[in-house]
Every structure is written in structure tokens, then in C-alpha cells.
Design an enzyme around this catalytic site. Structure first.
Site, mmCIF file in Angstrom:
data_model
loop_
_atom_site.group_PDB
_atom_site.id
_atom_site.type_symbol
_atom_site.label_atom_id
_atom_site.label_comp_id
_atom_site.label_asym_id
_atom_site.label_seq_id
_atom_site.Cartn_x
_atom_site.Cartn_y
_atom_site.Cartn_z
ATOM 1 N N HIS A 72 -15.385 -14.930 18.816
ATOM 2 C CA HIS A 72 -14.696 -16.117 18.283
ATOM 3 C C HIS A 72 -13.471 -16.407 19.134
ATOM 4 O O HIS A 72 -12.610 -15.550 19.291
ATOM 5 C CB HIS A 72 -14.268 -15.873 16.819
ATOM 6 C CG HIS A 72 -15.372 -16.086 15.825
ATOM 7 N ND1 HIS A 72 -15.128 -16.398 14.508
ATOM 8 C CD2 HIS A 72 -16.720 -16.038 15.962
ATOM 9 C CE1 HIS A 72 -16.288 -16.549 13.877
ATOM 10 N NE2 HIS A 72 -17.266 -16.320 14.719
ATOM 11 N N TYR A 201 -8.466 -19.772 7.245
ATOM 12 C CA TYR A 201 -7.459 -19.191 6.356
ATOM 13 C C TYR A 201 -6.790 -20.358 5.633
ATOM 14 O O TYR A 201 -6.189 -21.222 6.255
ATOM 15 C CB TYR A 201 -6.395 -18.449 7.154
ATOM 16 C CG TYR A 201 -6.849 -17.148 7.793
ATOM 17 C CD1 TYR A 201 -7.580 -17.148 8.986
ATOM 18 C CD2 TYR A 201 -6.545 -15.921 7.209
ATOM 19 C CE1 TYR A 201 -7.992 -15.959 9.572
ATOM 20 C CE2 TYR A 201 -6.958 -14.723 7.791
ATOM 21 C CZ TYR A 201 -7.680 -14.751 8.971
ATOM 22 O OH TYR A 201 -8.090 -13.582 9.551
ATOM 23 N N PRO A 293 -5.012 -7.344 4.290
ATOM 24 C CA PRO A 293 -6.041 -7.734 5.272
ATOM 25 C C PRO A 293 -5.862 -9.137 5.870
ATOM 26 O O PRO A 293 -6.617 -9.543 6.728
ATOM 27 C CB PRO A 293 -7.343 -7.653 4.479
ATOM 28 C CG PRO A 293 -6.983 -7.471 3.066
ATOM 29 C CD PRO A 293 -5.567 -7.120 2.964
ATOM 30 N N LYS A 297 -5.913 -6.557 10.535
ATOM 31 C CA LYS A 297 -5.332 -5.507 11.375
ATOM 32 C C LYS A 297 -5.717 -4.081 10.979
ATOM 33 O O LYS A 297 -5.592 -3.167 11.787
ATOM 34 C CB LYS A 297 -3.800 -5.622 11.343
ATOM 35 C CG LYS A 297 -3.274 -6.834 12.062
ATOM 36 C CD LYS A 297 -3.646 -6.802 13.536
ATOM 37 C CE LYS A 297 -3.645 -8.172 14.170
ATOM 38 N NZ LYS A 297 -4.673 -8.331 15.180
ATOM 39 N N TYR A 385 -2.812 -12.082 16.643
ATOM 40 C CA TYR A 385 -4.130 -12.053 15.996
ATOM 41 C C TYR A 385 -5.174 -11.380 16.885
ATOM 42 O O TYR A 385 -5.960 -10.562 16.415
ATOM 43 C CB TYR A 385 -4.582 -13.467 15.640
ATOM 44 C CG TYR A 385 -5.763 -13.489 14.679
ATOM 45 C CD1 TYR A 385 -7.072 -13.533 15.150
ATOM 46 C CD2 TYR A 385 -5.566 -13.427 13.300
ATOM 47 C CE1 TYR A 385 -8.154 -13.519 14.271
ATOM 48 C CE2 TYR A 385 -6.644 -13.419 12.416
ATOM 49 C CZ TYR A 385 -7.937 -13.461 12.913
ATOM 50 O OH TYR A 385 -9.009 -13.433 12.032
HETATM 51 P P1 FAS Z 1 -11.131 4.933 5.674
HETATM 52 O O1 FAS Z 1 -10.470 4.855 4.325
HETATM 53 O O2 FAS Z 1 -12.076 3.876 6.092
HETATM 54 O O3 FAS Z 1 -11.953 6.306 5.783
HETATM 55 C C1 FAS Z 1 -11.423 7.513 5.247
HETATM 56 C C2 FAS Z 1 -12.589 8.447 4.975
HETATM 57 O O4 FAS Z 1 -12.045 9.692 4.521
HETATM 58 C C3 FAS Z 1 -13.501 7.927 3.863
HETATM 59 O O5 FAS Z 1 -14.843 8.023 4.267
HETATM 60 C C4 FAS Z 1 -13.205 8.862 2.686
HETATM 61 O O6 FAS Z 1 -14.338 9.104 1.876
HETATM 62 C C5 FAS Z 1 -12.774 10.140 3.403
HETATM 63 N N1 FAS Z 1 -11.888 10.998 2.582
HETATM 64 C C6 FAS Z 1 -10.911 10.603 1.748
HETATM 65 N N2 FAS Z 1 -10.329 11.692 1.175
HETATM 66 C C7 FAS Z 1 -10.961 12.783 1.685
HETATM 67 C C8 FAS Z 1 -10.828 14.182 1.490
HETATM 68 N N3 FAS Z 1 -9.905 14.672 0.646
HETATM 69 N N4 FAS Z 1 -11.658 15.025 2.169
HETATM 70 C C9 FAS Z 1 -12.590 14.521 3.028
HETATM 71 N N5 FAS Z 1 -12.780 13.192 3.256
HETATM 72 C C10 FAS Z 1 -11.968 12.350 2.580
HETATM 73 N N6 FAS Z 1 -9.180 -4.073 7.203
HETATM 74 C C11 FAS Z 1 -9.358 -5.218 7.890
HETATM 75 O O7 FAS Z 1 -9.012 -5.262 9.083
HETATM 76 N N7 FAS Z 1 -9.922 -6.330 7.281
HETATM 77 C C12 FAS Z 1 -10.345 -6.285 5.968
HETATM 78 O O8 FAS Z 1 -10.837 -7.284 5.436
HETATM 79 C C13 FAS Z 1 -10.181 -5.113 5.215
HETATM 80 N N8 FAS Z 1 -10.608 -5.034 3.907
HETATM 81 C C14 FAS Z 1 -10.421 -3.858 3.212
HETATM 82 C C15 FAS Z 1 -10.842 -3.732 1.859
HETATM 83 C C16 FAS Z 1 -10.648 -2.530 1.159
HETATM 84 C C17 FAS Z 1 -11.096 -2.411 -0.292
HETATM 85 C C18 FAS Z 1 -10.002 -1.455 1.780
HETATM 86 C C19 FAS Z 1 -9.739 -0.160 1.018
HETATM 87 C C20 FAS Z 1 -9.583 -1.564 3.109
HETATM 88 C C21 FAS Z 1 -9.800 -2.767 3.833
HETATM 89 N N9 FAS Z 1 -9.417 -2.901 5.175
HETATM 90 C C22 FAS Z 1 -9.588 -4.025 5.891
HETATM 91 C C23 FAS Z 1 -8.817 -1.815 5.851
HETATM 92 C C24 FAS Z 1 -9.912 -0.885 6.286
HETATM 93 O O9 FAS Z 1 -10.842 -1.573 7.059
HETATM 94 C C25 FAS Z 1 -9.259 0.278 6.962
HETATM 95 O O10 FAS Z 1 -8.266 -0.152 7.880
HETATM 96 C C26 FAS Z 1 -10.225 1.177 7.664
HETATM 97 O O11 FAS Z 1 -11.209 1.565 6.743
HETATM 98 C C27 FAS Z 1 -9.433 2.378 8.180
HETATM 99 O O12 FAS Z 1 -10.328 3.329 8.558
HETATM 100 P P2 FAS Z 1 -9.995 4.878 8.322
HETATM 101 O O13 FAS Z 1 -8.623 5.155 8.791
HETATM 102 O O14 FAS Z 1 -11.144 5.617 8.921
HETATM 103 O O15 FAS Z 1 -9.955 5.082 6.731
HETATM 104 C C1 PHB Z 2 -13.549 -10.160 6.788
HETATM 105 O O1 PHB Z 2 -14.446 -10.783 7.387
HETATM 106 O O2 PHB Z 2 -13.803 -9.269 5.931
HETATM 107 C C2 PHB Z 2 -12.105 -10.470 7.099
HETATM 108 C C3 PHB Z 2 -11.809 -11.266 8.191
HETATM 109 C C4 PHB Z 2 -10.478 -11.548 8.481
HETATM 110 C C5 PHB Z 2 -9.478 -11.040 7.671
HETATM 111 C C6 PHB Z 2 -9.789 -10.236 6.570
HETATM 112 C C7 PHB Z 2 -11.115 -9.948 6.283
HETATM 113 O O3 PHB Z 2 -8.176 -11.331 7.949
#
Ligand code: FAS
Ligand code: PHB
Length: 390
Positions: A72, A201, A293, A297, A385
């Protein structure tokens, strides 16, 4: 069991770090508390910075991303019943983002790890981290009724906000910073074509909305919802109606509705823990920081943390140099705070807060109007961005 780097968490941080270290022959074991299916069942990020794509290429895990990801070159801001495009590519000298779901990134990295015969222990319960302030750290975990021990050189805490790693650090050694947002994002996935060819957005007096996608036939939409709101209160019809009310008429007309196959509410917060290193324990990704989000980032910051830690560990094992691992926390936090600021700014500018009111709405619209008509302001948004340099 013994390994060189024990990684806690099989999300994007842990998997990417494990894959990069595997390319230079450094041994890792990943401890994951959930099942593989549960990890893959999470729907999260959707936008990858170029730096993240390059890291996945370096990890030899970008083939499907290049085949299926959507480059994009712009995004649109919707306000005052109009769409305003921000030409990311023109404003950043050719940089773009790639739309490719975090679920797919996780799947690709898991497949690469399995193909390389690297060890991930799923459903590892009660992980404890020990002696990471000394020279011989180790972890224990329970599985199939047995408590196991893994000795290692270093521990990478890649276990997210609710993980055990940050909580294993003595409170006096940690400083945390937090901003709570009084609303959440209700997200929906539906097998329908996106409303626009790029992300939209939307700022609206009813609240924020985001039109995103996973492919040309799968859309990802979000609407801002009240804090504590429940998914059960949102039928598909109510969601589609609210989404279209927050978009310019022309964009709303392009929304193809259909049954949602994923619907969830995510709370929004800004959070940073400092520092990111405690002896032989490093905090990585969401274990160390959380961003709303709005700026896309979260996943990308996890990638830059991994980049800094990987190069530090590579220098440690190749040249016995401590410089990279000693610099990890400072380098990672410098980039983290810039992304925390950008995500806070995008959230503040686009969302309806309890105290926004009529005056606040006009101020937001004035900021957006200035932003889309000032090359300097648009460039500032664009370069944040697409991702600031590592
Ligand atoms: P993660 O949380 O992805 O992974 C951590 C892992 O550790 C998980 O698999 C968990 O099961 C495991 N774990 C936890 N506790 C443990 C323990 N005690 N022992 C062993 N394992 C354990 N980012 C965006 O850029 N755009 C978005 O739209 C967006 N939407 C999101 C929506 C939600 C609901 C959440 C929670 C996050 C969102 N994020 C988004 C942010 C997300 O993408 C994170 O930045 C990304 O998952 C980070 O990756 P990790 O650091 O690997 O953490
Ligand atoms: C998504 O596609 O999940 C998404 C994209 C951009 C954002 C947040 C979420 O800023």
C-alpha cells in the site's frame, strides 16, 4: 535440557527472534503456554512496515508475504464527510507498507521453525524464570504432570503484556509508564471485499472507525466502542450500520456487508516498561510495551526490538562482544518511545473522548484539515506510519 537462548512466548517476537538466531546457528527453545492452534487463532495486526518485511526476508520467512501481501502506497483520513489521501510513497521517497495479517506472519514463522527442527514446547504451564541476575539462568515449566528445567545463557521474554517475564523482575528494578484510553475497538473480520483499495481512518463525532483488510476478498473493520462494552451487544447489522454512519457517504456506499466470522473488543492503552534488560533477561515486544493500534505499530515495534536484540546476541556469540546486548535496552526504547508518541497522537486526533465536546471536535477537524493540506505535516505522519529508521 540446556540451550543457548530460552525464548518465552511463541508470538511474532519469539518466533522471529528464534528464526533469525537459527540462521546463524544459535540454539533456541521456545516455551509457549498455549497450544499452537490457540496462538494461530488470534486476530491482531494487519500492517507491516518495510523494516519488518526486510526482517522476515532475512529470516527466510517472507515467501507467502510477497505472494499474498498487499503493498500500500497510501492511506486515507476521513473527516467532514470527505476522504483525504496521504500519499505515503511520494512523501517518504518511495516507502510503503504491506497489508498482511499477523496471523499469517505467525503461521509462516511457525512453519519455518518446524521445518528447521527447532524446539517449541507448547502448553508449557507455570513457567518460572530463575537466576537471570546471575551467570546461569534457568527456567522451569510443567507439562504432562512433570516439572522440567531448562538451563540457558540468556532468556528472551517475548511473552506479551500478560506474560511472566516482566512480572519476574523485582518491582524496584522496573519503571513503568501508562496511559489508559476510555474506549475500546470492536473489530470484525468478514469475507467481503474491502470498501476502499487502501486503509481509511475515520474521525466522526459518533466515534472513530477504521476500514482495513486482509486480502482483496477479506475485510477487517473496527469501530470505537465504549469502555466495558460487550461483543454480545453488537449484532452484525448494528456493526455495519454504525460503521457506515461514521464514514463519508461515498465510502459507506462502498462497504459490502456480510456475516462476520470473527468479532472481538480490544482495550486500548499505552504502556512502556524501562529498562528492557535485567542481567541475562531481555524484555521484547508486548512484554515491554503496548501501543493503541491506531498507528499500526504494535507488531512493528516487536520486530525492531527483535532486530536490536538479534544483532546484539549475534555479536556476543560471534565476537564475544557485549556491546550489542549492553546497548539493547537504550536503542530499543529510543524507537519505542517515538512510536508510542505517534500512536498516542493518532489516537488523540481520531477518537471521541468523553470530554471532546463540540469544541474538541472542531479542534480535531482543524488539526486534520491542517494535516492533509500541509506537506510538512503530511510528511511527518507518513514517515512515522511507514516506520522510522532502525
Ligand atoms: P504476543 O502477545 O503476540 O505473544 C506473546 C506470546 O507469549 C503468546 O503466544 C502467549 O500465549 C505467550 N505467553 C504469555 N504468557 C506466557 C507464559 N507465562 N509462559 C509462556 N508463554 C506465555 N498491533 C498492531 O500493529 N495492529 C493491530 O491492529 C493490533 N491489534 C491488536 C489486538 C489485540 C487484542 C492485541 C492484544 C494486540 C494487538 N496488536 C496490534 C498488538 C499485537 O499485534 C502485538 O504487538 C504483537 O502481538 C506483539 O507480539 P509479541 O511481542 O510476540 O506478543
Ligand atoms: C488491521 O488491519 O488490523 C489494522 C490496520 C491498521 C491499524 C490497526 C489495525 O492501525
Amino acid at each position: 535440557m540446556r540451550t543457548q537462548i530460552l525464548i518465552v512466548g511463541s508470538g511474532p517476537s519469539g518466533l522471529l527472534l528464534g528464526q533469525l538466531l537459527g540462521t546463524i546457528g544459535v540454539e533456541t527453545v521456545i516455551l509457549e503456554r498455549s497450544s499452537r492452534e490457540h496462538v494461530l487463532g488470534r486476530v491482531r495486526a494487519g500492517v507491516l512496515e518495510q523494516g519488518t518485511v526486510e526482517l522476515l526476508e532475512e529470516a527466510d520467512a517472507a515467501a507467502r508475504l510477497h505472494a499474498e501481501g498487499l503493498p500500500h502506497s497510501g492511506i486515507s483520513l476521513a473527516f467532514d464527510q470527505r476522504l483525504h489521501r496521504i500519499d505515503l510513497e511520494a512523501l517518504t521517497g518511495g516507502k510503503h507498507v504491506t497489508v498482511y495479517g499477523q496471523t499469517e506472519v505467525t503461521h509462516d514463522l511457525m512453519d519455518k521453525r518446524d521445518a528447521a527442527g527447532l524446539t517449541t514446547i507448547y502448553e508449557a504451564a507455570n513457567v518460572t524464570l530463575n537466576d537471570f541476575d546471575g551467570e546461569a539462568p534457568f527456567a522451569t515449566y510443567d507439562k504432562d504432570g512433570v516439572t522440567h528445567r531448562i538451563d540457558c545463557d540468556f532468556i528472551a521474554g517475548c511473552d506479551g503484556y500478560h506474560g511472566v517475564s516482566r512480572k519476574s523482575v523485582p518491582e524496584r528494578a522496573l519503571k513503568t509508564f501508562e496511559r489508559h484510553y476510555p474506549f475500546g475497538w470492536l473489530g470484525v473480520l468478514a469475507e467481503v471485499p474491502p470498501a476502499d483499495h487502501e486503509l481509511v481512518y475515520a474521525n466522526h463525532e459518533r466515534g472513530f472507525a477504521l476500514c482495513s483488510m486482509r486480502s482483496t476478498h477479506r475485510s477487517r473493520y473496527y469501530v470505537q466502542c465504549p469502555e466495558g462494552d460487550r461483543v454480545e451487544a453488537w449484532s452484525d447489522d448494528r456493526f455495519w450500520d454504525e460503521l457506515r454512519r461514521r464514514l463519508p457517504e461515498q465510502t459507506a456506499a462502498g462497504v459490502v456487508t456480510g456475516p462476520s466470522f470473527e468479532k472481538s473488543i480490544a482495550p486500548l492503552r499505552s504502556f512502556v516498561a524501562e529498562p528492557l534488560r535485567f542481567g541475562r533477561l531481555f524484555l521484547v515486544g508486548d512484554a515491554a510495551h503496548i501501543v493503541p493500534p491506531t498507528g499500526a505499530k504494535g507488531l512493528n515495534l516487536a520486530a525492531s526490538d527483535v532486530r536490536y536484540l538479534f544483532t546484539g546476541l549475534r555479536d556476543y556469540y560471534r565476537e564475544k562482544s557485549h556491546a550489542g546486548i549492553d546497548a539493547y535496552s537504550g536503542k530499543a526504547l529510543a524507537r519505542v518511545w517515538k512510536a508510542v508518541r505517534f500512536s498516542w497522537w493518532m489516537t488523540t486526533m481520531l477518537h471521541r473522548f468523553p470530554d471532546t465536546g463540540d469544541f474538541g471536535q472542531r479542534i480535531q477537524e482543524a488539526e486534520l484539515d491542517y494535516l492533509v493540506h500541509s506537506r510538512a505535516a503530511s510528511t511527518a505522519l507518513a514517515e512515522n506510519y511507514v516506520g522510522l529508521p532502525y
